[in-house]
Scaffold this motif. Structure first.
Motif, PDB file in Angstrom:
ATOM      1  N   ASP A  61       0.685  -1.252   0.033  1.00 28.70           N
ATOM      2  CA  ASP A  61       0.055   0.072  -0.055  1.00 28.70           C
ATOM      3  C   ASP A  61       0.862   1.235   0.075  1.00 28.70           C
ATOM      4  OD1 ASP A  61      -2.591   1.310   0.203  1.00 28.70           O
ATOM      5  OD2 ASP A  61      -1.794   1.976   1.997  1.00 28.70           O
ATOM      6  N   MET A  62       1.839   1.192   0.867  1.00 28.17           N
ATOM      7  CA  MET A  62       2.698   2.263   0.922  1.00 28.17           C
ATOM      8  C   MET A  62       3.654   2.433  -0.477  1.00 28.17           C
ATOM      9  SD  MET A  62       4.728   1.932   4.373  1.00 28.17           S
ATOM     10  CE  MET A  62       3.879   2.106   5.870  1.00 28.17           C
ATOM     11  N   TRP A  63       3.957   1.488  -1.217  1.00 23.56           N
ATOM     12  CA  TRP A  63       4.470   1.704  -2.403  1.00 23.56           C
ATOM     13  C   TRP A  63       3.411   2.430  -3.611  1.00 23.56           C
ATOM     14  CZ3 TRP A  63       9.141   1.125  -4.478  1.00 23.56           C
ATOM     15  CH2 TRP A  63       9.465   1.107  -6.087  1.00 23.56           C
ATOM     16  N   ARG A  64       2.172   2.122  -3.506  1.00 25.27           N
ATOM     17  CA  ARG A  64       1.114   2.424  -4.421  1.00 25.27           C
ATOM     18  C   ARG A  64       1.149   4.052  -4.180  1.00 25.27           C
ATOM     19  NH1 ARG A  64      -1.185  -2.600  -3.417  1.00 25.27           N
ATOM     20  NH2 ARG A  64      -2.466  -1.748  -1.540  1.00 25.27           N
ATOM     21  N   THR A  65       1.217   4.391  -2.811  1.00 24.51           N
ATOM     22  CA  THR A  65       1.017   5.988  -2.506  1.00 24.51           C
ATOM     23  C   THR A  65       2.000   6.551  -3.077  1.00 24.51           C
ATOM     24  OG1 THR A  65       0.177   5.396  -0.339  1.00 24.51           O
ATOM     25  CG2 THR A  65       1.178   7.383  -0.645  1.00 24.51           C
ATOM     26  N   MET A  66       3.454   6.079  -3.148  1.00 28.44           N
ATOM     27  CA  MET A  66       4.634   6.580  -3.646  1.00 28.44           C
ATOM     28  C   MET A  66       4.549   6.644  -5.066  1.00 28.44           C
ATOM     29  SD  MET A  66       5.860   8.206  -0.960  1.00 28.44           S
ATOM     30  CE  MET A  66       7.431   8.665  -1.871  1.00 28.44           C
ATOM     31  N   VAL A  67       4.103   5.635  -6.042  1.00 25.22           N
ATOM     32  CA  VAL A  67       4.136   5.460  -7.366  1.00 25.22           C
ATOM     33  C   VAL A  67       3.160   6.463  -7.754  1.00 25.22           C
ATOM     34  CG1 VAL A  67       3.339   3.950  -9.178  1.00 25.22           C
ATOM     35  CG2 VAL A  67       5.043   3.194  -7.527  1.00 25.22           C
ATOM     36  N   ALA A  68       2.035   6.777  -6.985  1.00 24.08           N
ATOM     37  CA  ALA A  68       0.881   7.715  -7.429  1.00 24.08           C
ATOM     38  C   ALA A  68       1.415   9.298  -7.421  1.00 24.08           C
ATOM     39  CB  ALA A  68      -0.214   7.684  -6.400  1.00 24.08           C
ATOM     40  N   THR A  69       2.827   9.420  -6.841  1.00 19.06           N
ATOM     41  CA  THR A  69       3.168  10.648  -6.694  1.00 19.06           C
ATOM     42  C   THR A  69       4.467  10.875  -7.728  1.00 19.06           C
ATOM     43  OG1 THR A  69       3.981  12.536  -5.509  1.00 19.06           O
ATOM     44  CG2 THR A  69       4.697  10.548  -4.892  1.00 19.06           C
ATOM     45  N   TRP A  70       5.092   9.438  -8.153  1.00 17.99           N
ATOM     46  CA  TRP A  70       6.344   9.612  -8.825  1.00 17.99           C
ATOM     47  C   TRP A  70       6.282   8.264  -9.516  1.00 17.99           C
ATOM     48  CZ3 TRP A  70       8.979  13.322 -10.049  1.00 17.99           C
ATOM     49  CH2 TRP A  70      10.391  13.300 -10.763  1.00 17.99           C
ATOM     50  N   PRO A  71       5.319   8.185 -10.424  1.00 15.38           N
ATOM     51  CA  PRO A  71       5.454   6.951 -11.334  1.00 15.38           C
ATOM     52  C   PRO A  71       6.645   6.121 -11.666  1.00 15.38           C
ATOM     53  CG  PRO A  71       3.723   8.531 -12.052  1.00 15.38           C
ATOM     54  CD  PRO A  71       4.672   9.352 -11.345  1.00 15.38           C
ATOM     55  N   ALA A  72       7.658   6.957 -11.939  1.00 13.17           N
ATOM     56  CA  ALA A  72       9.142   6.316 -12.294  1.00 13.17           C
ATOM     57  C   ALA A  72       9.570   5.176 -11.399  1.00 13.17           C
ATOM     58  CB  ALA A  72      10.118   7.226 -12.719  1.00 13.17           C
ATOM     59  N   TYR A  73       8.938   5.114 -10.111  1.00 12.70           N
ATOM     60  CA  TYR A  73       9.441   4.316  -9.203  1.00 12.70           C
ATOM     61  C   TYR A  73       9.210   2.889  -9.745  1.00 12.70           C
ATOM     62  CZ  TYR A  73      10.152   7.902  -5.531  1.00 12.70           C
ATOM     63  OH  TYR A  73      10.573   8.882  -4.928  1.00 12.70           O
ATOM     64  N   ASP A  74       8.137   2.732 -10.372  1.00 14.53           N
ATOM     65  CA  ASP A  74       7.814   1.021 -11.086  1.00 14.53           C
ATOM     66  C   ASP A  74       8.880   1.169 -12.053  1.00 14.53           C
ATOM     67  OD1 ASP A  74       5.646   0.373  -9.627  1.00 14.53           O
ATOM     68  OD2 ASP A  74       4.053   1.044 -10.834  1.00 14.53           O
ATOM     69  N   ASP A  75       8.993   2.034 -12.821  1.00 14.19           N
ATOM     70  CA  ASP A  75      10.389   1.630 -13.650  1.00 14.19           C
ATOM     71  C   ASP A  75      11.439   1.573 -13.107  1.00 14.19           C
ATOM     72  OD1 ASP A  75       8.427   2.198 -15.786  1.00 14.19           O
ATOM     73  OD2 ASP A  75       9.024   4.581 -15.760  1.00 14.19           O
ATOM     74  N   TYR A  76      11.841   2.189 -12.153  1.00 12.88           N
ATOM     75  CA  TYR A  76      13.190   1.666 -11.459  1.00 12.88           C
ATOM     76  C   TYR A  76      13.203   0.434 -10.869  1.00 12.88           C
ATOM     77  CZ  TYR A  76      13.366   7.036 -11.078  1.00 12.88           C
ATOM     78  OH  TYR A  76      13.297   8.412 -11.469  1.00 12.88           O
ATOM     79  N   GLN A  77      12.125  -0.055 -10.350  1.00 12.85           N
ATOM     80  CA  GLN A  77      11.920  -1.592  -9.793  1.00 12.85           C
ATOM     81  C   GLN A  77      12.171  -2.304 -10.830  1.00 12.85           C
ATOM     82  OE1 GLN A  77      11.486  -2.710  -6.223  1.00 12.85           O
ATOM     83  NE2 GLN A  77      12.912  -3.794  -7.690  1.00 12.85           N
ATOM     84  N   ARG A  78      11.586  -2.123 -12.149  1.00  8.88           N
ATOM     85  CA  ARG A  78      11.848  -3.252 -13.063  1.00  8.88           C
ATOM     86  C   ARG A  78      13.308  -3.172 -13.418  1.00  8.88           C
ATOM     87  NH1 ARG A  78       6.460  -1.678 -14.133  1.00  8.88           N
ATOM     88  NH2 ARG A  78       7.120   0.114 -15.509  1.00  8.88           N
ATOM     89  N   LYS A  79      14.045  -2.261 -13.492  1.00  8.44           N
ATOM     90  CA  LYS A  79      15.383  -2.065 -13.924  1.00  8.44           C
ATOM     91  C   LYS A  79      16.421  -2.909 -13.000  1.00  8.44           C
ATOM     92  CE  LYS A  79      17.287   1.864 -14.443  1.00  8.44           C
ATOM     93  NZ  LYS A  79      17.436   3.304 -14.440  1.00  8.44           N
ATOM     94  N   THR A  80      15.775  -3.253 -11.660  1.00  2.02           N
ATOM     95  CA  THR A  80      16.905  -3.829 -10.814  1.00  2.02           C
ATOM     96  C   THR A  80      16.309  -5.249 -10.126  1.00  2.02           C
ATOM     97  OG1 THR A  80      18.277  -3.529  -8.905  1.00  2.02           O
ATOM     98  CG2 THR A  80      16.089  -2.515  -9.093  1.00  2.02           C
ATOM     99  N   ASP A  81      17.378  -6.016  -9.839  1.00  2.00           N
ATOM    100  CA  ASP A  81      16.902  -7.191  -9.014  1.00  2.00           C
ATOM    101  C   ASP A  81      16.726  -6.767  -7.474  1.00  2.00           C
ATOM    102  OD1 ASP A  81      16.922  -8.855 -11.340  1.00  2.00           O
ATOM    103  OD2 ASP A  81      19.021  -9.288 -10.963  1.00  2.00           O
ATOM    104  N   ARG A  82      17.257  -5.662  -7.089  1.00  2.00           N
ATOM    105  CA  ARG A  82      17.248  -5.392  -5.807  1.00  2.00           C
ATOM    106  C   ARG A  82      15.829  -4.911  -5.557  1.00  2.00           C
ATOM    107  NH1 ARG A  82      17.671   0.094  -3.278  1.00  2.00           N
ATOM    108  NH2 ARG A  82      18.127   0.799  -5.344  1.00  2.00           N
TER     109      ARG A  82
END
Length: 133
Positions: free
Chosen positions: A102-123
């Motif tokens: 739920d916290m991740w969704r809150t942050m992605v709503a303000t900065w959608p690129a976070y989802d792209d960043y997560q896809r770029k890394t195995d971390r």
């Protein structure tokens, strides 16, 4: 566009009148203690309120390594925070597996690129919870 040390300087000088609102999101200044140097480190970071807490994302742009500020707060979770003119001490912690989605969704709503960043890394990119002391 404000960035890095200049962003911090202008934010602090103007109590966030310059620098709080940034590229459609909101920014705070997080001050951590360097885990090796012991020096105070200031970082302008995108945040969102979440109940009584504030959330940050330790994305480092999707790098395989976490940002230095995250490593610093895991070593010393007592941090200083400035939101506009409000300066306070907070305790930082990493969101647990139950609360993170739920916290991740809150942050992605303000900065959608976070989802792209997560896809770029195995971390697994952590969400950081700041709770006022």
């Amino acid at each position: 566009m404000l960035f890095g040390d200049e962003h911090v300087r202008r934010y602090v000088e103007t109590d966030g009148a310059e620098g709080h609102d940034w590229q459609g999101s909101t920014v705070l200044i997080l001050t951590t203690t360097g885990r090796k140097s012991g020096a105070q480190r200031n970082n302008p970071l995108i945040y969102q309120p979440y109940g009584d807490a504030l959330l940050l994302v330790a994305s480092n742009g999707g790098s395989a390594t976490p940002p230095a500020w995250y490593l610093n707060l895991t070593a010393n979770p007592e941090v200083q925070v400035q939101v506009k003119g409000d300066r306070f001490t907070a305790r930082a912690r990493t969101a647990n597996a139950d609360e993170k989605p739920d916290m991740w969704r809150t942050m992605v709503a303000t900065w959608p690129a976070y989802d792209d960043y997560q896809r770029k890394t195995d971390r697994e990119i952590p969400v950081v919870v700041l709770e006022r002391v």
